[in-house]
Scaffold this motif. Structure first.
Motif, short mmCIF file in Angstrom:
data_model
loop_
_atom_site.label_atom_id
_atom_site.label_comp_id
_atom_site.label_asym_id
_atom_site.label_seq_id
_atom_site.Cartn_x
_atom_site.Cartn_y
_atom_site.Cartn_z
N THR A 1 61.62 -14.96 43.75
CA THR A 1 61.57 -14.80 45.14
C THR A 1 60.49 -15.56 45.87
O THR A 1 60.82 -16.43 46.70
CB THR A 1 61.22 -13.39 45.46
OG1 THR A 1 62.31 -12.63 44.83
CG2 THR A 1 61.33 -13.14 47.12
N VAL A 2 59.24 -15.75 45.21
CA VAL A 2 58.24 -16.43 45.91
C VAL A 2 58.50 -18.06 45.84
O VAL A 2 58.24 -18.66 46.85
CB VAL A 2 56.83 -16.28 45.25
CG1 VAL A 2 55.84 -17.06 45.61
CG2 VAL A 2 56.56 -14.62 45.55
N LEU B 1 59.93 -11.40 41.05
CA LEU B 1 58.84 -11.64 42.11
C LEU B 1 58.52 -13.41 42.24
O LEU B 1 58.42 -13.73 42.92
CB LEU B 1 57.78 -11.05 41.84
CG LEU B 1 56.37 -11.21 42.86
CD1 LEU B 1 56.72 -10.97 44.04
CD2 LEU B 1 55.17 -10.55 42.32
N TYR B 2 58.52 -13.80 40.96
CA TYR B 2 58.32 -15.15 40.70
C TYR B 2 59.54 -15.95 41.41
O TYR B 2 59.30 -17.04 42.20
CB TYR B 2 58.30 -15.58 39.24
CG TYR B 2 58.29 -17.23 39.02
CD1 TYR B 2 57.37 -18.20 39.31
CD2 TYR B 2 59.56 -17.56 38.48
CE1 TYR B 2 57.63 -19.42 39.11
CE2 TYR B 2 59.57 -18.82 38.11
CZ TYR B 2 58.73 -19.87 38.42
OH TYR B 2 58.76 -21.17 38.56
N LEU C 1 61.28 -18.91 48.33
CA LEU C 1 60.64 -19.01 49.58
C LEU C 1 59.76 -20.07 50.00
O LEU C 1 59.91 -20.79 51.11
CB LEU C 1 59.99 -17.47 50.04
CG LEU C 1 61.11 -16.33 49.87
CD1 LEU C 1 60.01 -15.20 50.15
CD2 LEU C 1 61.94 -16.38 51.04
N LEU C 2 58.91 -20.68 49.05
CA LEU C 2 57.94 -21.56 49.15
C LEU C 2 58.95 -22.87 49.24
O LEU C 2 58.45 -23.94 49.74
CB LEU C 2 57.06 -21.60 47.98
CG LEU C 2 56.10 -20.67 47.97
CD1 LEU C 2 55.04 -20.60 46.81
CD2 LEU C 2 55.10 -20.56 49.17
N SER D 1 65.37 -10.55 43.02
CA SER D 1 65.24 -11.84 43.50
C SER D 1 66.28 -12.16 44.45
O SER D 1 65.91 -12.65 45.88
CB SER D 1 64.99 -13.05 42.46
OG SER D 1 66.35 -13.34 41.87
#
Length: 979
Positions: free
Chosen positions: A860-861, A857-858, A864-865, A777
Motif C-alpha cells: 500500500t505504502v 502495508l508495504y 501510494l508513494l 493492499s
C-alpha cells in the motif's frame, strides 16, 4: 462348495433356465449369451447436468450479475457517445475468463472424483466358469454365474443360494433391520448390495445392474455428492467474514470517489457550503450503509449494498443537475456508473471466490497423489483429516508385515519339526491326519491366473497351510480331492470373537482317526465315523481339549499340558503366529449340536507361521514418531508374538506398555486413559476392544485413524476419524465402513497419506496468505488514493489508480492462477517433523496474520508513494505511462509475493522444492508472459502502453524488493511472535 453337497430345490430350475451348471458354472459362450440377454452388471447413474449449464451456474453470483449489468450499461454509453466500448467489452471478457478458469478447475476435480468413485465400486468377486474358480470384477458378472461367498463379502448382484453353511446376511441397507438374516433351504434369496456377516455359500446370479432389487437405491447412492469437509466449512466462514469486510470497503471506496468528484469540481462549480453539505450527506449514507452491512442479516446486507450507493447517486445527480449545472449530463451519469463499477469490482476482488476452489483443487490433487501411494480415498473428508491424525491404531498382519504367511515350524504327535527336517514329517503316520486337518477344514481356494500361475484365494493363513502341504509333495489337486470327497455336515465359521473354525465331516472306512485312550485295551475300531476338525488360536483350542495324540495313542491332555505350553511359548518368542489343530471322532449316527461339536477335542499339534515384517515399516514407524503420531499395534496374535514384532519394527520404547485384550477389558476407562500415551501393543484384541480403544482416544481430543480388515472391524472403522481398510485381504464390509482403502495393505502407505494430508492443509494456508495480502493492499490503495488526492491536490495521486479491467486481471491472478500454483505444491520434507494440528487450532496462524498485515502495508505504502512522487519516471512516457507502470509494478510485486507465500514459517526457505514444483513454475511463467503482453499491447483495452526496456528493468528491480521485505518479515516473526 463340495460336489456332493445337496443343491436347494429352488436353485435347480434357475440354473437350468440360465443355461448354467451348479459345479462348472457358465461357459464363455454362456457368459456372452446371458450378457446380451439380461444386460451388464452396472448401475445407470442419473442424468448429469450438461456442461454448459454447469458453466452458467458460475454467473449466478450476485456480484457477477451486477458486474454484467454494469458492463452492459458501460457498453451502451460508449456506443451512444460514438466510441468503441473498450471498458464494457473488456469487463465481459474478464468475467468469462475468470468464471471459465474456475469452472474448468472444478470440472477437472469432479472428473477425478468420479474416477475414484468408479474404481471404488469395482470390487472383485469369486465365480465358477468353465469348471474353474476365477476372480473377476463385479462389472463382468452376468445372470447365471455361479458365485462363491464367504464371511465379509458384499453380494455383487441378486442371487439364489445353491447351498450354504452357517450363512447370515446383513440386509439392513434394504430392510432397515439391524439383525442379520439366516439363509437356508427356506430362505434362499440374496439381495445385491447386502453383506455376508458370517458363513459361506454358493449361489446363482438371478439379476444384475438396474434390474436388481436394490437398483434404484444403489443408483441414488452412486449419485450422492460429497459432504462439505470441516476444512471447507471453516474456510467458508472465513470467506464470509472477508466478503463482509470487502463489501464495506467497496461501499466506502464508492463514497470516497463521490466525495473526491464533488470537491474537485467534476460535477460542476459548487459553493463551499454545497460541497461541505454534499460530503456530509455522502459520509452519513456511507456510515449507515456500513453499519447495515456489518450488523444486518443477509437480506438487509443485499439491500444495503445496492440501496446505499443508489441513494448517494440520486443525491449527487441532484447536485450535479440542479446546482452544478454540468455541461454534459451523460458525462455525469457515466462518472457515477464508473464509480459503481469500481465498487462492484472491488467486491469481486475482495470476495475470495478462489478459496473454495483452492480447497477443491488441493483435495482433488491430494486424492490422486494419495492414490498413487496405494491409498484409495473413498470419502473426500479423509484427505484432509488424515493430515491431522495424532494416533494410528494399526493391525499387524499384512499391514506391518508382508501378509506372506509361511509355515516355519510345527509340533505334531509329540515331536518338533522345522524346515530342516520337514521331510521326516511326511514319513510319520500322523501326516495323513495333518493333510485332512488342513485341507478339509478350510475355505481357501486354489486357482490359476491368466499366465497359469497358482494363486490362493481366501484367507492368507489357510493359504500358507495349503502351500506348505504342496511343498511337502501334496499337490493342490490332491488337496482339492480330499476336500471334495469329504462331505460337510456342519461348519462353525471363524470370526474374531470365536478365534477358531470347526468342520464336521465324515470318513467311510479309515483307521486314521481310530485313536482313543483305550486302544491298548483292544477296543473296537471305528470304521465309519464322523470327524470334527478344528483349528484356531491356541488358547481357544487348548481350553477345549481333553486328550493329546501321541504316537498311535490318545493320552490325557493334563499330562502334556506344560510341554505344549512351553512349545507354544517358544514359537511365540520367535514372533511366529501359532495355530493349534485338534479333532474329535464320534460314531456315524451320533447327533452333534452346535454346543457339543467343539467339546472334548483331541489336541493334534501346533503350526508356527511367520509373516516377515515389511522392509519399509521400521522407517515409517520412525517417521510417524517424528511427526508426533503415536502408533498402537492392535492384533489378534498372542502377546509374545506381538511384543517380538513390535520390537522388530522399533515400536517399543523403555516405558512402552504391552497389554492383552483380557486385561484391557478388565480395566476401567479411567485406568486406560491414564496409560493411553504409553500403550503401544494391544494383543489378543477383539473388534469390540478396538472400538473401545478408538472411543477412549477420541475422549482425549486426539484425531485417530484405525485400520481393519474384518467384518467385525466395521464399528471401529466407522467410529474412527479416519477408517482405513485393507484392499488385499479386507472384507467388503470393512471397505464399505472405511474412508480410505489401502490397496497394498502397507502401513508405510498410511504415513505417506498423512504427508499428503498435511501438505493439503499447508497449501490452502499458502493460498490464503497470498490472497489476503492482495485484499488488504488493493482495498487500502483504492480507498486511500481518492482521499489523498483531495488532501494533496498538487500531488500525482490517481482517483482510480487501477482500472476495472486491471483489477479484474489482478483478481484472476489472485483467485484462480494462484490457487492452481499453490494448490499443486509438492510435499515438504520438514512437514513430517512437526506436530499434528489440533482440532481447535485456528486456520489463520499468528505468523500468517503478521505476514499479511506487514506485507500488505508495504504494498500500500509503496504504490501510494509511487503515485505521489513518480520516482520511476512513468509520467515522462506519455498519457498512459503512469497507469502502465503502476499496474505492471503492482502485478509483479504480487508475483514475487507468490514466492514469499510458499513459506509459512520463519525458518522455511521460499525456494525449497521449487524445482520440483513444475506447476508453480509453469503458472508463474504464464503470468509473466501474459502481463508483458497486456502491458505492451493492451492499449485502450487495459489503459496501458508499450514500455521501454529500461522501464522493465526498473519494474523488475523494485518489484523484487518484495523478496527482501518477505525475508525481513520472516526474520521479524522470530523476534515478535511466540507460537
Amino acid at each position: 462348495m463340495e460336489k456332493n453337497k445337496k443343491i436347494f430345490k429352488e436353485a435347480e430350475k434357475l440354473i437350468k433356465d440360465f443355461g448354467s451348471d451348479a459345479h462348472n458354472g457358465l461357459s464363455e459362450e454362456g457368459v456372452k449369451r446371458n450378457r446380451e440377454k439380461y444386460g451388464k452388471n452396472e448401475i445407470t447413474p442419473s442424468e448429469k447436468v450438461p456442461v454448459w449449464k454447469q458453466f452458467l451456474e458460475h454467473f449466478k453470483d450476485p456480484t457477477i450479475i451486477i458486474l454484467c449489468i454494469c458492463a452492459l450499461v458501460s457498453t451502451a454509453i460508449g456506443i451512444y457517445q460514438g466510441e468503441f466500448p473498450w471498458d464494457g467489452i473488456g469487463i465481459f471478457i474478464a468475467i468469462i475468463i475468470a468464471t471459465g478458469v474456475g469452472f474448468w478447475s472444478e470440472y477437472k476435480a469432479d472428473k477425478a472424483f468420479e474416477t475414484l468413485k468408479e474404481d471404488n465400486e469395482n470390487i472383485d468377486v469369486k465365480v465358477i466358469r468353465d469348471g474353474s474358480l476365477k476372480v473377476i470384477s463385479t462389472k463382468e458378472l452376468v445372470v447365471g454365474d455361479i458365485i462363491e461367498l464367504e464371511n465379509g463379502d458384499k453380494i455383487p448382484a441378486d442371487a439364489v443360494v445353491l447351498n450354504c453353511i452357517d450363512l447370515l446376511v446383513d440386509e439392513s441397507l434394504m430392510t432397515g433391520e439391524s439383525v442379520p438374516v439366516e439363509k437356508g433351504p427356506d430362505n434362499t434369496k440374496l439381495i445385491g448390495g447386502t453383506m455376508v456377516v458370517t458363513g459361506s455359500a454358493r449361489a446363482v446370479v438371478t439379476n444384475v445392474g438396474d434390474n436388481m432389487e436394490m437398483g434404484s437405491i444403489l443408483r441414488s447412492l452412486a449419485d450422492q455428492t460429497q459432504e462439505q469437509t470441516p476444512l471447507q466449512y471453516k474456510l467458508a466462514k472465513l470467506a464470509g467474514l472477508i466478503s463482509v469486510v470487502g463489501t464495506v470497503a467497496a461501499v466506502l471506496i464508492f463514497f470516497a470517489l463521490f466525495a473526491n468528484s464533488v470537491l474537485t469540481g467534476n460535477f460542476g462549480v459548487l459553493s463551499n457550503s454545497v460541497k461541505t453539505g454534499t460530503v456530509v450527506f455522502l459520509a452519513a449514507i456511507a456510515v449507515i450503509t456500513g453499519v447495515l452491512l456489518i450488523k444486518g442479516n443477509k437480506k438487509i446486507k443485499r439491500i444495503a449494498t445496492v440501496l446505499g450507493p443508489l441513494i448517494a447517486a440520486i443525491g449527487l445527480l441532484y447536485v450535479a443537475f440542479a446546482i452544478g449545472k454540468p455541461a454534459d449530463a451523460i458525462e455525469s451519469a457515466k462518472s457515477i456508473l464508473d464509480f459503481f463499477i469500481v465498487a462492484v469490482t472491488i467486491i469481486v476482488v475482495a470476495v475470495p471466490e478462489g478459496l473454495p476452489m483452492a480447497v477443491t483443487i488441493s483435495l482433488a490433487l491430494s486424492m490422486r497423489k494419495i492414490r498413487r501411494d496405494n491409498n484409495l480415498v473413498r470419502k473426500m473428508l479423509a484427505t484432509e483429516t488424515i493430515g491431522s491424525v495424532n494416533v494410528i491404531c494399526s493391525d499387524k498382519t499384512g499391514t506391518l508385515t508382508k501378509n506372506q504367511m509361511q509355515v516355519r515350524e510345527v509340533y505334531f504327535n509329540g515331536k518338533h519339526f522345522d524346515s530342516s527336517n520337514f521331510n521326516e514329517l511326511t514319513q510319520n503316520p500322523m501326516f495323513e491326519v495333518i493333510k485332512i486337518l488342513l485341507a478339509a477344514n478350510s475355505t481357501a481356494n486354489v486357482t490359476k491366473d491368466k499366465d497359469g500361475n497358482i494363486e490362493i484365494v481366501g484367507n492368507t493363513t489357510e493359504g500358507a497351510m495349503l502351500t506348505w502341504l504342496n511343498e511337502l509333495g501334496v499337490n493342490f489337486n490332491t488337496i482339492l480331492d480330499i476336500r471334495e470327497n469329504m462331505p460337510v455336515y456342519d461348519r462353525l465359521s471363524f470370526n474374531a470373537d470365536r478365534k477358531m473354525m470347526s468342520t464336521v465331516t465324515g470318513l467311510e472306512n479309515s483307521d486314521l482317526f481310530n485313536f482313543n485312550e483305550n486302544k491298548d485295551k483292544d477296543s473296537q475300531t471305528i470304521k465309519s465315523c464322523k470327524v470334527v476338525l478344528a483349528k484356531g488360536a491356541p488358547e481357544r483350542i487348548l481350553s477345549l481339549c481333553t486328550g493329546v495324540s501321541i504316537g498311535d495313542k490318545i493320552e490325557s491332555f493334563e499330562k502334556h499340558k506344560d510341554d505344549i505350553n512351553n512349545k507354544l511359548l517358544g514359537l511365540s518368542d520367535k514372533a511366529m503366529r501359532t495355530i493349534a489343530l485338534a479333532y474329535k471322532v464320534v460314531a456315524e449316527d451320533e447327533v452333534l449340536d452346535k454346543d457339543s461339536i467343539e467339546k472334548d477335542l483331541v489336541f493334534a499339534g501346533l503350526l508356527g507361521i511367520t509373516d516377515p515384517v515389511r522392509e519399509d515399516v521400521p522407517h515409517a514407524i520412525n517417521v510417524a514418531k517424528e511427526a508426533g503420531i503415536n502408533v498402537i499395534m492392535v492384533t489378534g496374535d498372542n502377546v509374545n508374538t506381538a511384543r517380538a514384532i513390535a520390537r522388530e519394527i522399533n515400536l517399543l520404547e523403555e516405558d512402552s506398555i504391552v497389554m492383552e485384550g483380557s486385561e484391557f477389558k478388565e480395566k476401567s476407562d479411567e485406568e486406560i486413559l491414564s496409560i493411553l500415551k504409553k500403550l503401544r501393543v494391544l494383543a489378543r484384541a477383539t473388534p469390540s476392544d478396538k472400538e473401545r480403544l478408538v472411543s477412549l482416544i477420541q475422549r482425549t481430543k486426539e484425531v485417530v485413524a484405525v485400520t481393519g480388515d474384518g467384518t467385525n472391524d466395521a464399528p471401529a472403522l466407522k467410529k474412527a476419524d479416519v477408517g482405513i481398510s485393507m484392499g488385499l485381504k479386507g472384507t467388503d464390509v470393512a471397505k464399505e465402513a472405511s474412508d480410505i482403502v489401502l490397496t497394498d495393505d502397507n502401513f508405510g502407505s498410511i504415513v505417506k497419506a498423512v504427508h499428503w494430508g498435511r501438505t493439503l492443509y499447508e497449501n490452502v494456508q499458502k493460498f490464503l496468505q497470498f490472497q489476503l495480502t492482495i485484499n488488504v493492499s488493493a482495498l487500502a490503495i483504492a480507498f486511500l488514493s481518492p482521499i489523498l488526492e483531495m488532501i494533496f491536490p498538487s500531488a500525482n495521486f490517481q482517483t482510480i489508480p487501477l482500472t476495472v479491467l486491471q483489477l479484474l486481471w489482478i483478481n484472476l491472478v489472485m483467485d484462480t492462477l494462484a490457487a492452481l500454483a499453490l494448490g499443486l505444491e509438492p510435499p515438504r520434507d520438514g512437514i513430517m517433523k512437526e506436530k499434528p494440528k489440533r482440532r481447535e487450532e485456528s486456520f489463520l496462524t499468528k505468523n500468517m496474520s503478521f505476514s499479511i498485515l506487514t506485507t500488505g502495508l508495504y504494498f500500500t505504502v509503496f504504490i501510494l508513494l509511487l503515485q505521489a512522487f513518480d520516482f520511476m519516471g512513468a509520467s515522462k512516457l506519455g498519457d498512459k505511462g503512469t497507469s502502465s507502470v503502476l499496474f505492471t509494478t503492482y502485478v509483479f510485486m504480487q508475483l514475487f509475493n507468490l514466492l514469499n507465500s510458499r513459506s509459512l514459517k520463519p525458518g522455511a526457505s521460499i525456494f525449497e522444492n521449487l524445482t520440483k514444483s513444475k506447476s508453480f513454475m509453469a503458472i508463474f511463467t504464464v503470468i509473466v508472459v501474459v502481463q508483458v503482453i497486456i502491458t505492451q499491447f493492451g492499449g485502450a483495452f487495459f489503459n496501458t502502453q508499450a514500455l521501454p526496456l529500461y522501464m522493465w528493468g526498473k519494474i523488475i528491480l523494485v518489484s523484487s524488493l518484495t523478496l527482501v521485505v518477505g525475508a525481513l518479515v520472516r526474520w521479524s516473526q522470530k523476534l515478535f511472535i511466540k507460537n
